[in-house]
Design an enzyme around this catalytic site. Structure first.
Site: not given
Ligand code: URA
Length: 434
Positions: A82, A187
């Protein structure tokens, strides 16, 4: 509990209790707390911050707002990556299929555009038919079948982040270490991966402008990941200019396709290889990150990463004819190359301004739920350190509206600084935390 009291408490700089944080997350997810109160609390968090305990509580409340996947019945070891958000950041489009093509399953929940930064889901949805709203059953079945999933938050997967993310995008409440940490890690926890590589961006086109803040963000996310038993590595990477050359949804998909075919901009390709190398090392497919980089290179060169990307597009309903023949993608009505106003070396880029230019063109959202114009964007023709002659192509703007074109051109011109003396190129990475 009354929401207004929580807002006032945070406004006055006090810490919220675990129960108060759960009340907010559950109430907002269920639609009981309205947007205006949620936005007020988010702004109070941006201004007043949260301590480590509150950030951890917020992350877990958001992760458990839906299902937290256990993927053991699907794959023995799943990896994920991510980014904390950047401009021209299309890394997932290349890295996820490359790693999956090496036999390491990648189960990933991505995001949409956020503030000036673009979002992987918005980019993928440039491919007609592509679905980013998979159910839990679809997520698991696809991961088992083809070893790659790239989906978004849904009613069952991190729904709290789905709602808060869309609200933050349009209320000036993105730039906050606790909000970014909880958004990303909720997530990652919900999607169930065993190991995660975090690409923490620092610079003008990142939400973290200083190395100190980037370090703090990275440390906090690694700590939370460890607490819930995940292996986490964070790389701190440069975002003082867009990654690659293209910024804008279809334009970025096309650049990612070039890269999966073995071409693409050097900085973007090298960045993708580093992230893929770390993931392959964490997943035991390579003895070191350097070996992982080599494996990723071979996988791209052999066409296997491209084939995995096609499988991903097909599995999620995308029309594969577009990626097979990118000339099928629609092109904006105005495509104009702007010449350099002066000679010199490109010294600095306000990458956030480039992101805002694309937003002004219609490539991002002004209000929640706004439709996107996938065609628009900006393609730069140089990187920091390049020598440019006056009149040489500086950037190309893709627009569908003359007034928006004018605004975007002015923004990009203001975002670029030239120097009469040589300027060194920017590094790709600054550090690694494990
Ligand atoms: N990516 C994400 O999923 N959330 C954020 O707050 C910033 C980048």
């Amino acid at each position: 509990m009354r929401m207004v009291e929580l807002i006032e408490k945070k406004r006055d700089g006090k810490a919220l209790t675990t129960e108060e944080i759960q009340y907010f997350v559950n109430g907002y997810t269920a639609g009981i707390i309205p947007d205006y109160q949620a936005a007020a609390l988010l702004m109070a968090i941006v201004l007043r911050g949260m301590d480590d305990r509150e950030t951890g509580d917020l992350t877990l409340a958001m992760a458990y707002s839906g299902e937290v996947l256990d993927l053991k019945d699907v794959a023995p070891f799943v990896v994920d990556k991510h980014s904390t958000g950047g401009v021209g950041d299309k890394v997932s489009l290349v890295v996820a299929p490359t790693v999956a093509a090496c036999g390491l399953p990648v189960g990933k929940m991505s995001g949409r555009g956020l503030g000036f930064s673009g979002g992987t889901l918005d980019k993928l949805e440039s491919v007609p038919g592509f679905r980013a709203d998979l159910s839990v059953a679809e997520f698991k079945a696809q991961l088992k079948q083809i070893g790659i999933v790239l989906t978004g938050q849904s009613a069952n997967l991190a729904p709290a982040d789905g709602k808060l993310y869309a609200l933050r995008d349009v209320t000036g409440t993105v730039q906050s270490i606790p909000l970014i940490t909880s958004s990303i890690m909720s997530k990652k926890i919900a999607a169930g991966a065993d190991a995660i590589v975090l690409d923490v961006k620092v610079g003008s086109g990142a939400f973290m402008k200083s190395m100190e803040d980037a370090q703090r963000l990275a440390e906090g996310m690694v700590r939370i990941g460890r607490t819930v038993g995940r292996q986490v590595v964070a790389l701190i990477s440069d975002m003082n200019q867009p990654l690659g050359y293209a910024v804008g949804n279809i334009l970025e998909v096309r650049e990612a396709i070039d890269t999966l075919h073995g071409g693409g901009p050097t900085d973007f390709r090298d960045h993708c290889l580093e992230i893929a190398g770390e993931m392959l090392c964490l997943g035991g497919k390579a003895g070191s990150a350097a070996e992982g980089v080599q494996l990723a290179k071979e996988t791209i060169a052999g066409g296997r990463a491209w084939e995995k990307f096609r499988q991903l597009i097909i599995a999620q309903g995308g029309d594969v004819r577009y990626v097979d023949d990118p000339a099928r993608f629609p092109i904006a009505t105005i495509v104009e190359t702007i010449p350099a106003p002066q000679s010199g070396y490109l010294a600095a880029v306000r990458a956030d301004e480039i992101g805002m230019a694309v937003l002004a063109l219609g490539g991002g959202r002004e209000k929640k739920g706004d439709p996107l114009d996938h065609q628009v964007g900006v393609v730069l023709h140089c990187k920091v350190g390049d020598k440019i002659a006056a009149g040489a192509p500086l950037f190309t703007v893709h627009a569908n509206d003359p007034a928006r074109r004018d605004e975007a051109v002015q923004r990009v011109l203001r975002a670029l600084t030239f120097s009469p003396v040589e300027v060194p190129p920017l590094p790709l990475f600054y550090g690694r935390l494990a």
